[in-house]
Design a protein around this motif. Structure first.
Motif, PDB file in Angstrom:
ATOM      1  N   PRO A 152      -0.520   2.149   6.697  1.00 45.80           N
ATOM      2  CA  PRO A 152      -1.904   1.874   7.085  1.00 45.80           C
ATOM      3  C   PRO A 152      -1.950   1.306   8.505  1.00 45.80           C
TER       4      PRO A 152
ATOM      5  N   GLU B 106      -1.585  -2.371   9.036  1.00 48.82           N
ATOM      6  CA  GLU B 106      -0.222  -2.894   8.923  1.00 48.82           C
ATOM      7  C   GLU B 106       0.557  -2.649  10.222  1.00 48.82           C
TER       8      GLU B 106
ATOM      9  N   THR C 111     -12.294   2.893   1.762  1.00 52.31           N
ATOM     10  CA  THR C 111     -11.024   2.174   1.840  1.00 52.31           C
ATOM     11  C   THR C 111     -10.726   1.460   0.528  1.00 52.31           C
TER      12      THR C 111
ATOM     13  N   LEU D 191       3.980   7.076   5.282  1.00 47.37           N
ATOM     14  CA  LEU D 191       2.752   6.755   5.998  1.00 47.37           C
ATOM     15  C   LEU D 191       2.555   5.243   5.954  1.00 47.37           C
TER      16      LEU D 191
ATOM     17  N   GLN E 143      -4.062   6.079   6.871  1.00 45.90           N
ATOM     18  CA  GLN E 143      -2.616   6.171   6.734  1.00 45.90           C
ATOM     19  C   GLN E 143      -2.096   6.986   7.911  1.00 45.90           C
TER      20      GLN E 143
ATOM     21  N   VAL F 296     -15.743   1.123   4.338  1.00 45.26           N
ATOM     22  CA  VAL F 296     -15.454   0.057   3.373  1.00 45.26           C
ATOM     23  C   VAL F 296     -15.274   0.610   1.955  1.00 45.26           C
TER      24      VAL F 296
ATOM     25  N   ILE G 197       0.846  -1.192   0.000  1.00 45.64           N
ATOM     26  CA  ILE G 197       0.000   0.000   0.000  1.00 45.64           C
ATOM     27  C   ILE G 197       0.886   1.248   0.000  1.00 45.64           C
ATOM     28  N   ASP G 198       0.728   2.095  -1.006  1.00 41.48           N
ATOM     29  CA  ASP G 198       1.606   3.262  -1.112  1.00 41.48           C
ATOM     30  C   ASP G 198       1.086   4.428  -0.269  1.00 41.48           C
ATOM     31  N   GLY G 199       1.756   5.559  -0.359  1.00 40.59           N
ATOM     32  CA  GLY G 199       1.416   6.711   0.469  1.00 40.59           C
ATOM     33  C   GLY G 199       0.005   7.226   0.257  1.00 40.59           C
ATOM     34  N   TRP G 200      -0.590   6.888  -0.890  1.00 42.66           N
ATOM     35  CA  TRP G 200      -1.944   7.359  -1.190  1.00 42.66           C
ATOM     36  C   TRP G 200      -2.986   6.323  -0.832  1.00 42.66           C
ATOM     37  N   GLY G 201      -2.529   5.165  -0.323  1.00 37.47           N
ATOM     38  CA  GLY G 201      -3.462   4.104   0.020  1.00 37.47           C
ATOM     39  C   GLY G 201      -3.704   3.146  -1.129  1.00 37.47           C
TER      40      GLY G 201
ATOM     41  N   LEU H 263      -4.000  14.868   2.252  1.00 33.43           N
ATOM     42  CA  LEU H 263      -3.308  13.751   2.891  1.00 33.43           C
ATOM     43  C   LEU H 263      -2.086  14.227   3.672  1.00 33.43           C
TER      44      LEU H 263
ATOM     45  N   ARG I   3      -7.627   2.013  -2.110  1.00 29.19           N
ATOM     46  CA  ARG I   3      -6.741   0.897  -2.497  1.00 29.19           C
ATOM     47  C   ARG I   3      -6.640   0.767  -4.013  1.00 29.19           C
TER      48      ARG I   3
ATOM     49  N   GLY J 121     -14.306  -0.575   8.492  1.00 25.88           N
ATOM     50  CA  GLY J 121     -14.413  -0.014   7.150  1.00 25.88           C
ATOM     51  C   GLY J 121     -13.399   1.071   6.857  1.00 25.88           C
ATOM     52  N   PHE J 122     -12.577   1.418   7.844  1.00 24.82           N
ATOM     53  CA  PHE J 122     -11.561   2.454   7.629  1.00 24.82           C
ATOM     54  C   PHE J 122     -10.173   1.879   7.928  1.00 24.82           C
ATOM     55  N   ASP J 123      -9.210   2.258   7.125  1.00 25.69           N
ATOM     56  CA  ASP J 123      -7.834   1.835   7.369  1.00 25.69           C
ATOM     57  C   ASP J 123      -6.923   3.022   7.043  1.00 25.69           C
TER      58      ASP J 123
END
Lengths: 269, 355
Positions: B237, B240, A99, B235, B203, A96, A13-17, B129, A103, B199-201
């Motif tokens: 998640p 993780e 997120t 950042l 950074q 959800v 997962i990168d810096g932008w998600g 962000l 992704r 539902g949220f993950d």
């Protein structure tokens, strides 16, 4: 036990998600629909650069717009580089969905985010300047472009020193046509708009939300627009911004009319 | 002539650590540390002054010790530590009095360094962000802690404007992790629980405790006026972070989160205050490049800080490293500091690591 710290990530997962592995799974599963359901055809894909930042700008339509996933899919498959889709922060706030959206390459459309993607990271970003004004049009208004916001996309491209690459999309309007809207329900649910779509009438509210109609997609990448202004200025002339924005809007509009004039049946192309 | 430093919050974790690191600087002649509580770390030459939290006697101390530098580490950034009223007294009234004393006529103070937090940026779904130092908040603060930090920073901004001859450095830190420090994050992760919002993950960004101390030390020694974000690179998640720390996910409902959390707080399961719960929804990145451009280098990235924390936690679980056995004894300290029978090392020797 080893003494040094590995500094290895457990996910990609990168810096932008955005996660390339999840994105590639999504691409693999979307490929079938891309080829056989929407039968996507591109013109001028070679105008999108292999490297360096660029802001892709397109018209936006359909109650649940398919233009975003189709453009992102097409460009990523063709160029093998990620496309970040800028969209309203509204998505980020839905559990959800928000997120998953991030992704798969979604980024909240904040000017700072766009600048960082384009200027610092030299990425491709996709934006729909019409926003929800484009997707919430009723079917009788199809292919008539809405106002391009306040020209924010031009200002960001100027600041980041990247070109704007306009894309005209035909097909999205027919995937989920809006017959009428219920404003009181939009207010009650907190949604940007509450459409009654043709899909709902055909398939009911659940399937009608999930199923897009099989319109044929044709996309035309137009000539990149370079602004020839120094990047990183505090502000740019508002009249110049509005002129550029309006001229990009008109170019897309003219190309849409041209493509529609050559189109036969919306389902067969 | 060497530097003369006044430090607030000597009895806190940060105050003690910063005093220890300043003691190693040969060009720092005098370190005076203030607090209501006694130091919890072993100090060699720092003088401890008991003062109330709002520094009513500060101008007398400044006048008597002729300090040229004030290091204000005593801004509370963890709202679980105390009641909101006391927090307001310390952060807002304390900072106001501190700056009033530092700015009075004929003051010897030429440099002020303040440790604040990235919390001043807030956390909403409409934020970018990454926050730059000049990025404004989206919404006005809703929690006492954020409100008090914003007010304290406001006083500092006024102070900097009114006293152009004083070099004012404001450091905003991201979430700190470390084996020694106790924050809502370290407490919760050490217990093997990672509360999340279903539902949220988000950074998140972290900084190692050692990097915090070096950053304050760096800002105290170099003349670097301005506002700086201080945080590890990158950042990660939250899911993780939990995985690396071996913590199990405890999802809270995405609606009515605060109500659910307050029940879990009462049960002692979750230590997260509202401002950190909000982070679990949208996360926050603060851009550290301006501080890096000054020449400061971080030992750990965000990921590095998490990995180091996880590793030391595993280690201390396995072999049970005891906490520092040091306790402050006024008479003993006074003997070491002032008795002629103590053989003191010379200035040049004090650079050696005697800890």
């Amino acid at each position: 036990m080893s003494d040094n710290i590995s500094s290895s990530r457990l996910t990609d997962i990168d810096g932008w998600g955005r996660s390339e592995s999840l994105r590639s799974i999504a691409r693999r599963s979307f490929q079938f629909f891309y080829d056989n359901y929407f039968r996507v055809e591109w013109e001028g894909l070679e105008k999108i650069p292999d490297d360096g930042g660029a802001l892709l700008v397109s018209n936006h339509a359909g109650a649940i717009p398919m233009d975003a996933p189709i453009i992102m899919h097409g460009v990523e498959q063709h160029l093998g580089r990620p496309v970040y889709g800028l969209a309203d922060h509204f998505f980020r706030q839905i559990p959800v969905v928000g997120t998953m959206w991030s992704r798969l390459g979604g980024v909240p459309a904040h000017p700072d985010n766009a600048y960082r993607l384009l200027r610092d990271e030299h990425q491709l970003a996709l934006v729909f300047p019409e926003g929800t004004k484009g997707t919430s049009k009723v079917f009788t208004q199809r292919y008539r472009l809405r106002r391009f916001g306040r020209g924010g996309f031009v200002e960001i491209a100027m600041k980041a020193g990247v070109p704007v690459i306009p894309i005209a999309v035909v097909g999205s309007e027919e995937t989920m046509p809006i017959l009428f809207k219920i404003n009181s329900l939009a207010k009650a649910t907190g949604l940007p708009y509450f459409p009654i779509t043709a899909n709902w009438l055909m398939f009911g509210p659940i399937l009608g939300t999930a199923i897009s109609l099989p319109a044929k997609f044709k996309l035309r990448v137009l000539d990149p627009v370079h602004f020839n202004v120094p990047p990183d200025q505090d502000r740019y002339s508002k009249s110049r911004i509005m002129d550029e924005s309006e001229s990009i809007r008109l170019t897309i509009q003219e190309n849409l009319y041209d493509m529609l004039a050559h189109r036969g049946n919306p389902w067969l192309g | 002539m060497g530097r003369r430093v006044l430090l607030t919050g000597l009895g806190t974790f940060w105050g003690g650590k910063v005093a220890q690191s300043l003691e190693k600087h040969p060009d720092v002649d005098v370190i005076v540390g203030m607090d209501v509580t006694e130091p919890i770390v072993e100090l060699e030459r720092t003088e401890y002054v008991r003062a109330d939290e709002t520094y009513s006697i500060l101008s007398r101390i400044v006048d008597a010790t002729q300090v040229d530098t004030i290091v204000h580490t005593f801004l509370v950034v963890d709202s679980t530590q105390m009641k909101t009223k006391r927090l307001h007294e310390i952060n807002v009234i304390g900072t106001m009095n501190l700056l009033a004393a530092a700015g009075c006529a004929g003051t010897p103070v030429r440099r002020v360094v303040v440790k604040s937090s990235g919390m001043v940026y807030g956390c909403t779904g409409r934020d970018p962000l990454w926050f730059l130092e000049e990025t404004p908040r989206t919404d006005p603060p809703e929690t006492t802690i954020e409100d008090s930090l914003v007010s304290a920073e406001g006083y500092l901004r006024d102070f900097a404007q009114d006293n152009p001859h004083v070099s004012v450095t404001l450091l905003r830190f991201s979430n700190v992790l470390g084996n020694d420090i106790s924050t809502p994050f370290t407490e919760t992760l050490s217990r093997g629980i990672a509360p999340s919002i279903f539902g949220f993950d988000p950074q998140l960004q972290f900084i190692d405790e050692d990097d915090v101390v070096s950053a304050i030390e760096f800002a105290t020694s170099a003349n670097v006026p301005g506002i700086y974000n201080v945080a590890g690179d990158g950042l990660i998640p939250w899911s993780e972070v939990a995985k690396i720390c071996g913590a199990s996910n405890l999802p809270l409902p995405p609606f009515g989160t605060e109500a659910a959390a307050s029940i879990l707080r009462k049960m002692g399961l979750v230590k997260f205050p509202p401002e950190i719960l909000q982070l679990l929804r949208f996360g926050r990145g603060i851009d550290n490049s301006r501080f890096k451009d000054l020449g400061f280098s971080y030992k750990y990235s965000s990921l590095g800080a998490v990995e180091r924390f996880a590793k030391t936690k595993r280690l201390s679980k396995a072999i049970g490293i005891p906490r520092s056995p040091y306790t402050y004894d006024k008479d003993v300290e006074s003997f070491f500091h002032h008795s002629p029978s103590v053989v003191r090392s010379t200035q040049s020797d004090s650079t050696s690591d005697t800890f």
